[in-house]
Scaffold this motif. Structure first.
Motif, PDB file in Angstrom:
ATOM      1  N   ARG A 163       0.837  -1.205   0.000  1.00 49.57           N
ATOM      2  CA  ARG A 163       0.000   0.000   0.000  1.00 49.57           C
ATOM      3  C   ARG A 163       0.873   1.257   0.000  1.00 49.57           C
ATOM      4  NH1 ARG A 163      -3.631  -2.933   3.545  1.00 49.57           N
ATOM      5  NH2 ARG A 163      -2.591  -2.006   5.373  1.00 49.57           N
ATOM      6  N   VAL A 165       2.254   1.635  -3.508  1.00 51.44           N
ATOM      7  CA  VAL A 165       1.246   2.196  -4.414  1.00 51.44           C
ATOM      8  C   VAL A 165       1.124   3.702  -4.220  1.00 51.44           C
ATOM      9  CG1 VAL A 165      -1.212   2.223  -4.969  1.00 51.44           C
ATOM     10  CG2 VAL A 165      -0.027   0.036  -4.649  1.00 51.44           C
ATOM     11  N   GLU A 166       1.139   4.149  -2.986  1.00 55.20           N
ATOM     12  CA  GLU A 166       1.043   5.588  -2.706  1.00 55.20           C
ATOM     13  C   GLU A 166       2.221   6.341  -3.322  1.00 55.20           C
ATOM     14  OE1 GLU A 166       0.871   5.766   1.514  1.00 55.20           O
ATOM     15  OE2 GLU A 166      -1.199   5.014   1.641  1.00 55.20           O
ATOM     16  N   THR A 210       1.826   6.336  -7.178  1.00 56.17           N
ATOM     17  CA  THR A 210       0.758   7.249  -7.573  1.00 56.17           C
ATOM     18  C   THR A 210       1.251   8.694  -7.530  1.00 56.17           C
ATOM     19  OG1 THR A 210      -0.914   5.718  -6.731  1.00 56.17           O
ATOM     20  CG2 THR A 210      -1.596   8.012  -7.071  1.00 56.17           C
ATOM     21  N   GLY A 260       0.036   5.347 -13.509  1.00 57.72           N
ATOM     22  CA  GLY A 260      -1.377   5.036 -13.546  1.00 57.72           C
ATOM     23  C   GLY A 260      -1.686   3.704 -12.893  1.00 57.72           C
ATOM     24  N   GLN A 261      -2.985   3.462 -12.680  1.00 52.68           N
ATOM     25  CA  GLN A 261      -3.405   2.223 -12.032  1.00 52.68           C
ATOM     26  C   GLN A 261      -3.076   0.998 -12.872  1.00 52.68           C
ATOM     27  OE1 GLN A 261      -4.582   1.793  -8.817  1.00 52.68           O
ATOM     28  NE2 GLN A 261      -3.794   3.908  -8.779  1.00 52.68           N
ATOM     29  N   ASP A 262      -3.160   1.113 -14.192  1.00 56.92           N
ATOM     30  CA  ASP A 262      -2.811  -0.027 -15.050  1.00 56.92           C
ATOM     31  C   ASP A 262      -1.351  -0.414 -14.870  1.00 56.92           C
ATOM     32  OD1 ASP A 262      -5.369  -0.167 -16.009  1.00 56.92           O
ATOM     33  OD2 ASP A 262      -4.956   0.897 -17.877  1.00 56.92           O
ATOM     34  N   ASP A 263      -0.486   0.576 -14.747  1.00 58.62           N
ATOM     35  CA  ASP A 263       0.937   0.297 -14.500  1.00 58.62           C
ATOM     36  C   ASP A 263       1.121  -0.368 -13.144  1.00 58.62           C
ATOM     37  OD1 ASP A 263       1.910   1.411 -16.906  1.00 58.62           O
ATOM     38  OD2 ASP A 263       1.811   3.424 -16.055  1.00 58.62           O
ATOM     39  N   ILE A 264       0.495   0.185 -12.145  1.00 60.90           N
ATOM     40  CA  ILE A 264       0.683  -0.314 -10.783  1.00 60.90           C
ATOM     41  C   ILE A 264       0.147  -1.739 -10.641  1.00 60.90           C
ATOM     42  CG2 ILE A 264      -0.004   0.036  -8.375  1.00 60.90           C
ATOM     43  CD1 ILE A 264       0.055   3.065  -8.963  1.00 60.90           C
ATOM     44  N   ARG A 265      -0.940  -2.032 -11.349  1.00 60.01           N
ATOM     45  CA  ARG A 265      -1.508  -3.390 -11.265  1.00 60.01           C
ATOM     46  C   ARG A 265      -0.603  -4.445 -11.876  1.00 60.01           C
ATOM     47  NH1 ARG A 265      -6.784  -0.865 -11.532  1.00 60.01           N
ATOM     48  NH2 ARG A 265      -6.609  -0.641 -13.791  1.00 60.01           N
TER      49      ARG A 265
END
Length: 306
Positions: free
Chosen positions: A254, A257-258, A261, A266-271
């Motif tokens: 977590r 991720v912070e 971000t 982006g969220q697609d990269d982080i996923r």
């Protein structure tokens, strides 16, 4: 005096090695061709279950040595014998084993059936093309024509298949693991990955990572500090790696991720990041973690390049 000539005895098939690495099989075929003659056997049809995927190879030398697999080991000597007959005749042949085969005494344990195309090599230019592309970590392909009895290089399709009357085989570079971390876990992953035949590159930071992380690479980050992984993680996220995994608990991720971000990922990269890393967990020792990580990488590679 009796001038009758003694019959010529065919060589007895003998396994030369247990490898199933396509590059090693093609090198064996090239060397065997240079010494006299060689054949390349390819799995071109599966009926029911099978131990190998379409496009699996065996390479057979004229002296009876062979390597590779088109099944689980139950038909390979018979395939080698058929290849020796094909070389003696100078003609390609296609043979069925298991379900639908005339060889009633050769039964596949899976209960299915396979078809194997045996090509007597006339030259090895197409095989050299494949090896050259693999050496440059590019995915090559070959088209085999049973009618013309030819083997030609092509741009690869997503998977091995029949196209019209030609069978197309695709080859991909072996899995590369770019490993970052000075931990005991990193040492265990490196040791098991090398034993498994993967290419392992150990990196300290992100500098130069863009040059070595390609679509056939898994980036494995085994740090106990988010600051230590930052540069290599950023490089991995900008790369085409098929797998990115990072050590740490759910709480640690977590925080990761912070941070990402805030860096405008982006969220697609982080996923793309598998964290906590591995197929199973939590683990409490380095060897278990290494097994978990390598199993996860193997599964991800199958999904990416089924």
């Amino acid at each position: 005096m009796d001038q009758t000539l003694a019959p010529i005895t065919a060589p007895i098939p003998v396994r030369a090695s247990s490898t199933d690495d396509p590059a090693e099989l093609l090198r064996f075929a090239i060397d065997a061709h240079g010494l006299g003659a060689a054949a390349l056997a390819t799995l071109v049809d599966i009926r029911g279950g099978a131990a190998r995927a379409l496009g699996a190879h065996m390479a057979v030398a004229a002296d009876g040595r062979f390597c590779g697999y088109v099944s689980g080991g139950c038909v390979e000597a018979a395939v080698a014998s058929e290849a020796l007959l094909a070389m003696a005749e100078g003609r390609d042949r296609t043979v069925k084993f298991g379900d639908g085969s005339p060889f009633f005494d050769i039964v596949l344990p899976c209960g299915g059936g396979i078809t194997v195309a045996i090509h007597v090599l006339k030259d090895v230019g197409a095989l050299r093309h494949v090896l050259d592309r693999l050496e440059r970590r590019q995915a090559p392909g070959l088209a085999y024509s049973p009618e013309r009895q030819t083997l030609e290089p092509i741009d690869p399709l997503p998977r091995a298949c029949w196209l019209d009357r030609d069978f197309l085989t695709v080859y991909r570079p072996r899995t590369r693991i770019v490993l970052s971390g000075q931990t005991i876990e990193a040492q265990a992953v490196a040791r098991l990955a090398e034993a498994s035949g993967y290419d392992v590159i150990v990196r300290g930071g992100g500098e130069g990572a863009a040059d070595i992380i390609d679509p056939f690479t898994a980036a494995v980050l085994l740090h106990h500090d988010l600051d230590a992984e930052s540069a290599i993680l950023e490089a991995a996220l900008h790369s085409p790696a098929f797998y990115i995994g990072a050590l740490g608990s759910t709480r640690t991720h977590r925080r990761r991720v912070e941070r990402l971000t805030a860096m405008a990922f982006g969220q697609d990269d982080i996923r793309r990041i598998k964290a906590p890393i591995g197929m199973f967990g939590p683990t409490r020792d380095a060897t278990s973690l290494a097994l978990s990580v390598l199993a996860d990488i193997a599964a991800a590679r199958l999904v990416a390049y089924a």
